[in-house]
Design a protein around this motif. Structure first.
Motif, PDB file in Angstrom:
ATOM      1  N   TYR A  38       0.852  -1.202  -0.085  1.00  0.00           N
ATOM      2  CA  TYR A  38      -0.025   0.009   0.031  1.00  0.00           C
ATOM      3  C   TYR A  38       0.927   1.155   0.103  1.00  0.00           C
ATOM      4  CZ  TYR A  38      -3.506  -3.534   1.374  1.00  0.00           C
ATOM      5  OH  TYR A  38      -4.162  -4.584   1.218  1.00  0.00           O
ATOM      6  N   ARG A  39       2.194   0.965  -0.068  1.00  0.00           N
ATOM      7  CA  ARG A  39       3.064   2.235  -0.036  1.00  0.00           C
ATOM      8  C   ARG A  39       3.700   2.427  -1.550  1.00  0.00           C
ATOM      9  NH1 ARG A  39       7.206   1.524   4.675  1.00  0.00           N
ATOM     10  NH2 ARG A  39       7.648   3.827   3.980  1.00  0.00           N
ATOM     11  N   MET A  40       3.102   1.826  -2.404  1.00  0.00           N
ATOM     12  CA  MET A  40       3.659   1.886  -3.975  1.00  0.00           C
ATOM     13  C   MET A  40       2.517   2.244  -4.808  1.00  0.00           C
ATOM     14  SD  MET A  40       5.049  -1.869  -4.875  1.00  0.00           S
ATOM     15  CE  MET A  40       6.617  -1.551  -3.689  1.00  0.00           C
ATOM     16  N   ASP A  41       2.747   2.697  -5.929  1.00  0.00           N
ATOM     17  CA  ASP A  41       1.585   3.149  -6.793  1.00  0.00           C
ATOM     18  C   ASP A  41       2.311   2.722  -8.247  1.00  0.00           C
ATOM     19  OD1 ASP A  41       3.072   5.148  -7.566  1.00  0.00           O
ATOM     20  OD2 ASP A  41       1.411   6.720  -7.171  1.00  0.00           O
ATOM     21  N   GLY A  42       1.608   3.298  -9.324  1.00  0.00           N
ATOM     22  CA  GLY A  42       1.938   2.841 -10.576  1.00  0.00           C
ATOM     23  C   GLY A  42       3.640   3.276 -10.723  1.00  0.00           C
ATOM     24  N   ARG A  43       4.006   4.244 -10.140  1.00  0.00           N
ATOM     25  CA  ARG A  43       5.253   4.511 -10.339  1.00  0.00           C
ATOM     26  C   ARG A  43       6.319   4.024  -9.296  1.00  0.00           C
ATOM     27  NH1 ARG A  43       4.859   6.985 -14.351  1.00  0.00           N
ATOM     28  NH2 ARG A  43       4.209   9.286 -15.039  1.00  0.00           N
ATOM     29  N   GLY A  44       5.826   3.002  -8.815  1.00  0.00           N
ATOM     30  CA  GLY A  44       6.797   2.306  -7.665  1.00  0.00           C
ATOM     31  C   GLY A  44       6.628   2.923  -6.316  1.00  0.00           C
ATOM     32  N   GLY A  61       5.174   7.279   2.528  1.00  0.00           N
ATOM     33  CA  GLY A  61       5.543   7.006   4.057  1.00  0.00           C
ATOM     34  C   GLY A  61       5.013   5.724   4.659  1.00  0.00           C
ATOM     35  N   LEU A  62       5.149   6.036   6.069  1.00  0.00           N
ATOM     36  CA  LEU A  62       4.676   4.734   6.675  1.00  0.00           C
ATOM     37  C   LEU A  62       3.481   5.269   7.099  1.00  0.00           C
ATOM     38  CD1 LEU A  62       5.387   1.795   7.707  1.00  0.00           C
ATOM     39  CD2 LEU A  62       6.295   2.719   9.650  1.00  0.00           C
ATOM     40  N   PRO A  63       2.341   4.809   7.030  1.00  0.00           N
ATOM     41  CA  PRO A  63       1.156   5.268   7.617  1.00  0.00           C
ATOM     42  C   PRO A  63       0.795   4.561   8.933  1.00  0.00           C
ATOM     43  CG  PRO A  63       0.573   3.467   5.778  1.00  0.00           C
ATOM     44  CD  PRO A  63       2.017   3.780   5.788  1.00  0.00           C
ATOM     45  N   LEU A  64       0.087   5.285   9.468  1.00  0.00           N
ATOM     46  CA  LEU A  64      -0.331   4.639  10.835  1.00  0.00           C
ATOM     47  C   LEU A  64      -0.872   3.360  10.660  1.00  0.00           C
ATOM     48  CD1 LEU A  64      -1.141   4.867  14.097  1.00  0.00           C
ATOM     49  CD2 LEU A  64      -3.192   5.952  13.257  1.00  0.00           C
ATOM     50  N   ALA A  65      -1.828   3.314   9.815  1.00  0.00           N
ATOM     51  CA  ALA A  65      -2.373   2.064   9.529  1.00  0.00           C
ATOM     52  C   ALA A  65      -3.205   2.156   7.994  1.00  0.00           C
ATOM     53  CB  ALA A  65      -3.724   1.735  10.452  1.00  0.00           C
ATOM     54  N   VAL A  66      -3.352   0.734   7.336  1.00  0.00           N
ATOM     55  CA  VAL A  66      -4.262   1.026   6.417  1.00  0.00           C
ATOM     56  C   VAL A  66      -5.554   0.277   6.681  1.00  0.00           C
ATOM     57  CG1 VAL A  66      -4.559   0.204   4.079  1.00  0.00           C
ATOM     58  CG2 VAL A  66      -2.348   0.818   4.357  1.00  0.00           C
ATOM     59  N   LEU A  98      -0.989   7.937  -1.864  1.00  0.00           N
ATOM     60  CA  LEU A  98       0.075   7.484  -0.983  1.00  0.00           C
ATOM     61  C   LEU A  98       0.105   8.480   0.169  1.00  0.00           C
ATOM     62  CD1 LEU A  98       3.046   6.769  -3.793  1.00  0.00           C
ATOM     63  CD2 LEU A  98       1.327   5.128  -2.691  1.00  0.00           C
ATOM     64  N   ALA A  99       0.573   7.828   1.322  1.00  0.00           N
ATOM     65  CA  ALA A  99       0.569   8.297   2.747  1.00  0.00           C
ATOM     66  C   ALA A  99       1.807   8.959   2.900  1.00  0.00           C
ATOM     67  CB  ALA A  99      -0.028   7.715   3.660  1.00  0.00           C
ATOM     68  N   GLU A 100       1.949  10.108   3.899  1.00  0.00           N
ATOM     69  CA  GLU A 100       3.046  10.208   4.512  1.00  0.00           C
ATOM     70  C   GLU A 100       2.960   9.400   5.855  1.00  0.00           C
ATOM     71  OE1 GLU A 100       3.469  14.437   4.708  1.00  0.00           O
ATOM     72  OE2 GLU A 100       3.449  14.632   2.563  1.00  0.00           O
ATOM     73  N   ASN A 101       4.234   9.724   6.448  1.00  0.00           N
ATOM     74  CA  ASN A 101       4.083   9.056   7.900  1.00  0.00           C
ATOM     75  C   ASN A 101       3.172   9.349   8.725  1.00  0.00           C
ATOM     76  OD1 ASN A 101       6.465   7.653   6.958  1.00  0.00           O
ATOM     77  ND2 ASN A 101       7.872   9.109   7.918  1.00  0.00           N
ATOM     78  N   GLY A 102       2.509   8.471   9.406  1.00  0.00           N
ATOM     79  CA  GLY A 102       1.353   8.794  10.389  1.00  0.00           C
ATOM     80  C   GLY A 102       0.051   9.040   9.715  1.00  0.00           C
ATOM     81  N   ASP A 103       0.073   9.298   8.455  1.00  0.00           N
ATOM     82  CA  ASP A 103      -1.377   9.430   8.048  1.00  0.00           C
ATOM     83  C   ASP A 103      -2.365   8.005   8.109  1.00  0.00           C
ATOM     84  OD1 ASP A 103      -0.733  11.785   7.002  1.00  0.00           O
ATOM     85  OD2 ASP A 103      -0.354  11.263   4.876  1.00  0.00           O
ATOM     86  N   LEU A 104      -3.556   8.166   8.095  1.00  0.00           N
ATOM     87  CA  LEU A 104      -4.511   6.877   7.939  1.00  0.00           C
ATOM     88  C   LEU A 104      -4.798   6.477   6.480  1.00  0.00           C
ATOM     89  CD1 LEU A 104      -6.016   4.718   9.630  1.00  0.00           C
ATOM     90  CD2 LEU A 104      -7.988   6.384   9.684  1.00  0.00           C
ATOM     91  N   VAL A 105      -4.819   5.374   6.038  1.00  0.00           N
ATOM     92  CA  VAL A 105      -4.942   5.196   4.586  1.00  0.00           C
ATOM     93  C   VAL A 105      -6.393   4.524   4.740  1.00  0.00           C
ATOM     94  CG1 VAL A 105      -4.358   3.889   2.677  1.00  0.00           C
ATOM     95  CG2 VAL A 105      -2.572   5.296   3.791  1.00  0.00           C
TER      96      VAL A 105
END
Lengths: 474, 474
Positions: free
Chosen positions: A34-40, A44-49, A86-93
């Motif tokens: 969940y930390r990559m998209d069509g460009r790879g 960042g590291l989300p709090l959770a997905v 894509l999230a930044e660190n600590g976001d909720l996805v």
């Protein structure tokens, strides 16, 4: 290996209460996809997905993020190219992959109503049972919600338009802290009942609210399709070819794609199983597609095409060098292999731009000359939907040219975007939408007056932190 | 005979200073033509009608109206049907008829950029020189600005979409008291550079700002067109016919219009010069149009059509009773004569509604039965763009039925609109937009939540009085 901090346990418990424990991912292994998209890799590291399965869950999650002061990032199928999911660190996805149970086709109305997490392929599989399809055609397999968020275009926009042109209803949960639910529009081909608010969600990158369900228009599946690859003596002859085809075939022309020689060679040279239709590589290649109903026969279409092209093939300096015709998907395979061919050739610098149709080839000459002078290591490998002026002006830093010079790449991107927007009046974002990867271009090229107004509109829909993109002055 | 009050002389002087004395109309004789629209007389007596010739003039007029506390009403070609361009007493009308000098066609891009006062006919005349046309086809001849304000649909929406689907750029003067000028969009087929604010002007009835120039997409003019009128045994067979045509002809089908028997007879009975293609009048009539490029011949198309229709003409209870084919515009003339035929038959009660395609005929039966019971004097004379679910559910109070009972007519309108919206999920406004004539339906059928949000969006664009329509909670 849990990476969530102990202080977040309360939040995670609340999340589990809303969507169930199996739909709250926190381990970094689980999160990787969940930390990559069509460009790879990009996020960042989300709090959770979290993966809600219904609109109620989405609404509850919006309330929770407001309570907890978390930033909420909406994610579809992770095929986007602008980084909006894509999230930044600590976001909720909030990933909508599991909000995908509802698929309903109305064959008489030629419409489909589906949950936002339903993939394009799943929609088309359901529609095909009724002889229908959703005509926004892409190489990737995005979710419908993601397609709305990016307003995807693709190869058949020339005939059928973008997502916006095929959109009837959006069910939306507003990013307003309360998770207010709105149904905007109706499953009707004609409907003018005031200002159409759902348009504000289209191309918003998930930053105006969360689309939970969509109704889109479908088209009859063509019974006959014919593709042809045309080798041109000179890229500038492309408009002559387009004029002849549009005048002769009218609405039967469903794609008109261009491939420059470097991109063509990269696809054929690096992707196994493709057969070169021409040798040597011509100065420019066009892939065209003709689609027709059951009243037509492929042979008849081929005869008409041959007749239309014949005048362009006469004489020593005829615009057309050669034509390859295909009744299956072999020629499309070459076109679809281009991105992979580029990646195999080196590091790709991708620019999703658009121009008026008449300016594509002049721009192409112009900017290639500037890059050759300013950043000679970078080699343009452009291709695109030139029937609609869309150009993937991608360049490759070849594997054998040493390590990538990041500053030089940035110089090249600035040359490409400045030239297309300031000198040609073109677009810095044709069909991939806006996200963290190109928000700097938004701030650079969109006027302060428009950004200010857009920011004010955005705050009406999303007054609390939500999404990755601030369309205002920040 | 001047009707302006002496106290307004200062305002009128200022108006003359902006647009020139010849473009400020105040005499009631001069004003008469600006107080009626496509439905006839409807407006109050404005303070004046002013005719700016450029964007600067429009901007200056917006500032003046804010200074003077006047309400500003924008008017195009006065062909609208919802009354959005008609003033109340004392309003200032800005008529854009003279803002019509700029017409520029880009044949390679297939786009046209024109001043907002340019008429559809003038745009099409200029486009035709390049083998192109603007595909939003209407019986009237509106201005392009008015077409944006109403988001007109018309007879070929089935193939080409509405104004929104064919719109690239709007130059706008905001109704913000300052006359702020904005250019929204670019003349590009693909362009996704943030939230698309120009969408908010589409269908806004001139109440979000004043469109001064537009860029629209053009299509290749078909080289061959074929129209056919089909007599159906049963209106409910219309979907069988549509399915066969869409599957067989694909994108070549460019219109699929329906005419009920009463509307058919009214057109043929009251409009001179028309020849009945069928006798007796069948239970339902469909007018279809096929359009194709230069590679096609009309005879070939006619053969394909005959082959497609043949299975529907076999047997004693075949769905199709008869077919008339035309290579010119004779059959369209019958369709276009319907409104005149209705007016000649009595007092027309017009309802511009839409349904899903599958529900049109069931609704039609349902509501006709209710009107026969509740308002027996009123006779349904419906027709419409049934290929897109659009229905002109018009009724006639016949000349020989005595004076019109206004209360009964209101009862009938309530039956029609309540049934279409609440029971069928359809639209109370398909293609004529919102204006004083149907704002009560907007307030009745659009949810408070959506109206509140729309009102807030409107205030961002038009914070001072402007236009006739408040999309908020008023």
């Amino acid at each position: 290996m849990s990476t969530s901090l102990p202080s977040n346990e309360g939040v995670l418990e609340r999340l589990r209460g809303i969507v169930g424990a199996s739909n709250v991912l926190v381990n970094s292994d689980d999160l990787a996809g969940y930390r990559m998209d069509g460009r790879g890799m990009g996020g960042g590291l989300p709090l959770a997905v979290v993966r809600p399965v219904d609109e109620q869950g989405v609404s509850a999650l919006v309330r929770l993020t407001a309570d907890e002061g978390l930033r909420l990032v909406v994610q579809g199928a992770c095929t986007g190219l602008a980084g909006a999911g894509l999230a930044e660190n600590g976001d909720l996805v909030i990933n909508l992959d599991r909000l995908s149970r509802y698929i309903s086709i109305d064959p008489e109305n030629r419409t489909a109503t589906v949950d936002a997490g339903v993939r394009l392929s799943a929609l088309n599989a359901a529609a095909a049972e009724h002889g229908l399809f959703f005509p926004v055609d892409l190489g990737a397999d995005p979710s419908l919600g993601g397609m709305v968020a990016a307003n995807t275009g693709g190869a058949r926009l020339l005939r059928y338009g973008d997502v916006r042109a095929n959109l009837m209803v959006l069910d939306v949960v507003m990013a307003d802290g309360k998770g207010t639910r709105l149904t905007l529009g109706a499953p009707l081909w004609k409907n003018n009942t005031g200002i159409d608010l759902k348009q504000l969600l289209v191309g918003s990158g998930g930053s105006m609210g969360i689309v939970t369900r969509v109704t889109v228009a479908l088209q009859p599946l063509p019974s006959v399709q014919l593709t042809a690859m045309v080798a041109l003596r000179d890229p500038h002859k492309v408009l002559d070819l387009l004029r002849v085809l549009e005048g002769g075939l009218g609405t039967l022309l469903t794609a008109f794609e261009g491939i420059g020689p470097k991109a063509f060679e990269a696809a054929l040279g690096h992707v196994p199983g493709l057969r070169a239709p021409f040798a040597p590589t011509p100065p420019y290649v066009v892939l065209l597609e003709i689609s027709a109903g059951a009243a037509f026969e492929a042979e008849w279409l081929e005869e008409q095409l041959a007749e239309l092209l014949a005048p362009l093939m006469e004489g020593d300096d005829a615009p057309i060098l050669d034509v390859a015709i295909d009744h299956r998907d072999g020629l499309w395979a070459i076109r679809h292999a281009v991105p992979e061919g580029l990646r195999a050739s080196g590091t790709v610098v991708a620019c999703d731009i658009a121009l008026t149709r008449g300016q594509v080839m002049r721009f192409r000459d112009d900017v290639a000359a500037r890059i050759a002078t300013e950043v000679p290591a970078l080699v343009p490998h452009d291709f695109g939907h030139i029937g609609d002026g869309g150009l993937h002006y991608n360049c490759v830093w070849p594997r054998d040219s040493g390590p990538v010079d990041a500053a030089a790449v940035e110089r090249a991107r600035a040359i490409i975007f400045d030239t297309v927007v300031r000198e040609y009046g073109g677009s810095f974002s044709a069909e991939h939408g806006i996200g963290p990867r190109n928000i700097s271009n938004y701030r650079r090229f969109v006027s302060a007056r428009v950004r200010k107004l857009t920011g004010a509109v955005q705050r009406l829909f999303a007054p609390v932190p939500g999404g990755r993109i601030d369309f205002g002055m920040e």
